[in-house]
Design an enzyme around this catalytic site. Sequence first.
Site, PDB file in Angstrom:
ATOM      1  N   GLY A 196    -105.033 -41.859  67.027  1.00  0.00           N
ATOM      2  CA  GLY A 196    -103.994 -41.254  67.858  1.00  0.00           C
ATOM      3  C   GLY A 196    -104.544 -40.140  68.738  1.00  0.00           C
ATOM      4  CB  THR A 197    -106.763 -37.472  68.433  1.00  0.00           C
ATOM      5  OG1 THR A 197    -107.755 -37.931  67.517  1.00  0.00           O
ATOM      6  CG2 THR A 197    -105.594 -36.917  67.663  1.00  0.00           C
ATOM      7  CB  SER A 243    -107.542 -29.033  66.784  1.00  0.00           C
ATOM      8  OG  SER A 243    -107.857 -29.126  65.450  1.00  0.00           O
ATOM      9  CG  ASN A 282    -108.362 -33.978  58.362  1.00  0.00           C
ATOM     10  OD1 ASN A 282    -107.626 -33.141  57.873  1.00  0.00           O
ATOM     11  ND2 ASN A 282    -107.931 -34.886  59.233  1.00  0.00           N
ATOM     12  CG  ASP A 335    -109.526 -26.949  62.510  1.00  0.00           C
ATOM     13  OD1 ASP A 335    -109.000 -25.874  62.148  1.00  0.00           O
ATOM     14  OD2 ASP A 335    -108.882 -27.858  63.044  1.00  0.00           O
ATOM     15  CD  GLU A 392    -104.158 -35.439  58.295  1.00  0.00           C
ATOM     16  OE1 GLU A 392    -103.572 -36.387  58.811  1.00  0.00           O
ATOM     17  OE2 GLU A 392    -104.792 -34.598  58.951  1.00  0.00           O
ATOM     18  N   PRO A 401    -105.752 -47.810  64.915  1.00  0.00           N
ATOM     19  CG  PRO A 401    -103.894 -48.164  66.295  1.00  0.00           C
ATOM     20  CD  PRO A 401    -104.420 -48.443  64.916  1.00  0.00           C
TER      21      PRO A 401
HETATM   22  P1  NG1 Z   1    -106.589 -39.801  64.584  1.00  0.00           P
HETATM   23  O1  NG1 Z   1    -107.484 -39.643  65.764  1.00  0.00           O
HETATM   24  O2  NG1 Z   1    -105.189 -40.376  64.877  1.00  0.00           O
HETATM   25  O3  NG1 Z   1    -107.277 -40.506  63.455  1.00  0.00           O
HETATM   26  C1  NG1 Z   1    -107.171 -37.309  63.679  1.00  0.00           C
HETATM   27  C2  NG1 Z   1    -107.282 -37.224  62.176  1.00  0.00           C
HETATM   28  C3  NG1 Z   1    -105.890 -37.003  61.605  1.00  0.00           C
HETATM   29  C4  NG1 Z   1    -105.225 -35.760  62.189  1.00  0.00           C
HETATM   30  C5  NG1 Z   1    -105.335 -35.780  63.720  1.00  0.00           C
HETATM   31  C6  NG1 Z   1    -104.892 -34.497  64.363  1.00  0.00           C
HETATM   32  C7  NG1 Z   1    -108.834 -38.453  60.721  1.00  0.00           C
HETATM   33  C8  NG1 Z   1    -109.305 -39.783  60.258  1.00  0.00           C
HETATM   34  N1  NG1 Z   1    -107.831 -38.475  61.615  1.00  0.00           N
HETATM   35  O4  NG1 Z   1    -106.249 -38.328  64.021  1.00  0.00           O
HETATM   36  O5  NG1 Z   1    -105.968 -36.926  60.212  1.00  0.00           O
HETATM   37  O6  NG1 Z   1    -105.767 -34.581  61.630  1.00  0.00           O
HETATM   38  O7  NG1 Z   1    -106.668 -36.066  64.167  1.00  0.00           O
HETATM   39  O8  NG1 Z   1    -105.851 -33.528  64.458  1.00  0.00           O
HETATM   40  O9  NG1 Z   1    -109.343 -37.406  60.272  1.00  0.00           O
HETATM   41 ZN    ZN Z   2    -107.031 -27.904  63.892  1.00  0.00          ZN
END
Ligand code: NG1
Ligand code: ZN
Length: 545
Positions: free
Chosen positions: A510-511, A68, A381, A284, A379, A508
């Site tokens: 997730g990525t 991504s 984003n 993106d 979202e 926390p």
């Molecule tokens: P994490 O790293 O869990 O915040 C981010 C984005 C999510 C989602 C994922 C997958 C923010 C704050 N968080 O996750 O909304 O898009 O990446 O790509 O933008």
């Molecule tokens: Zn993407």
Amino acid sequence: MDETQIASLLKSSDIFPLPQSLKLSYGTAGFRGDASLLDSTVYRVGILSSLRSLKLRSQTIGLMITASHNRVSDNGIKVADPSGGMLSQEWEPFADQIANASSPQELVALIKEFIEREEISIGGGEEGEVWLGRDTRPSGESLLRAAEIGVSSVSGCVAVDKGVLTTPQLHWMVRAKNKGLNATEKDYFESLSTSFKCLIDLIPSSGNKISNKLVLDGANGVGGEKMEELLKGYLSNLDVEVRNTGRDGGVLNESVGADFVQKEKVVPLGFGVNDVGVRCASFDGDADRLVYFYVSSNGDKIELLDGDKILSLFALFIKEQLNTLEGKLSRLGVVQTAYANGASTDYLKGLGLDVVFAKTGVKHLHEKAAEFDVGIYFEANGHGTILFSESFVSLLVGKQKGMSEGSDEFNAVSRLVAVSNLINQAVGDAISGLLLVEVILQHMGWSVQKWNELYKDLPSRQVKVEVPDRTLVVTTSEETEALKPLGIQDAINGEIKKYKRGRAFIRPSGTEDVVRVYAEASTQEDADSLGDSVAQLVKSFLGSG
Ligand code: NG1
Ligand code: ZN
């Protein structure tokens, strides 16, 4: 699992040893990491996808190789279920287990135990099929080969290479295939362009005319390329100039793209003073996120129209069409996360809409949106879409047949049917989202500036805090309150109270290996200060990383 199958798995997994020190988790959006470390992961997810296809009576599974908006040296892999949605969360623990298995023997033991528990039979004539796609990352091709080997090491299963695609294209194709519909890339482009043209034809002739011109930042990724293909072969009603196509030496996601524009709130490379006031959009790297912006008068600052603003525009348009229908036929709902700007939530509630909150990660939003007849999720984003329930679409199509053409109600029904065909029903899709934004702006006769005036964003700030162990932060299901470490939420509340319209939360990521802090307040200074003090609290409760 017979001896031949076991031997075949042991043999192929020997080619892809697990690099030392690699600890992976399926996370918010599949596995991601440095591309040079991912061969074994991708191979193993190939196996998992075959098992999933066998479990679901040979339905086609999708496997997308992308990281991504991450940097170009990273890559990643995620699985699409037969519906075109994300892999069922019930299978995520198994994905984590096999991705981290330290030897071929452990891997085979885990698979054996899993297929017995799930009652998956291999080798008795059952067949499975997995469609593979990848974005434009240079590591994609060899990772795709690893995935193919994983898929075909399960007896009866075949991998079909669908080439370079956006993530939402692959999800769309998998969904269409399993519904028995035409499912090629050409079918995708035709479905989008036909419904787009239908919406254009339904624009009231009396309205204000706006400029067709749009400049698109393609993040030097796959989205710009596909958009050009769509414009060249299928659409003539749009004037889109695509920049950052990746052909002119630009690097994927580097100072370009939706994540950069949304997080940094500055112009992407290739845009500047000559673009002041012009409607611009950013994808993106794999084209599942979309944001709009325009360059403000000094040439380097932007006005951002993020996922919340796109959601608001969509909600307004859909509501207008639903209100034109006789009788209350449907339940319209919108889904946001805690990262949604507070001003957008107020605006949506002010429209009388049902606003619900989901945890971060599109799989959570998608699930909640699917509970409505028409569910819109985004979202901040820029990842989001509009889901139409099958029963509601059938009702609309039935209604349309019995109506006289040209009435207001007929037009509203036709618009809703066209939107359900245009907007990707599987996942958020920057290309289909862009087409819908463009047609709604033309329908309303609104410039990008006028659209931006729907509401004014509250100033906000996001901070990433590196800590020794981010998993010590445990939140409520909506992620707005921290249950652990004990006492931290009271301390955060103490800070929030100091600011007018203050709001803040931690979770926390997730990525990434960080704790994220989000803060909002009535002035930028206050939002910055609240963000900083909450970040300090995170450090004092959890230690610095
Ligand atoms: P994490 O790293 O869990 O915040 C981010 C984005 C999510 C989602 C994922 C997958 C923010 C704050 N968080 O996750 O909304 O898009 O990446 O790509 O933008
Ligand atoms: Zn993407």
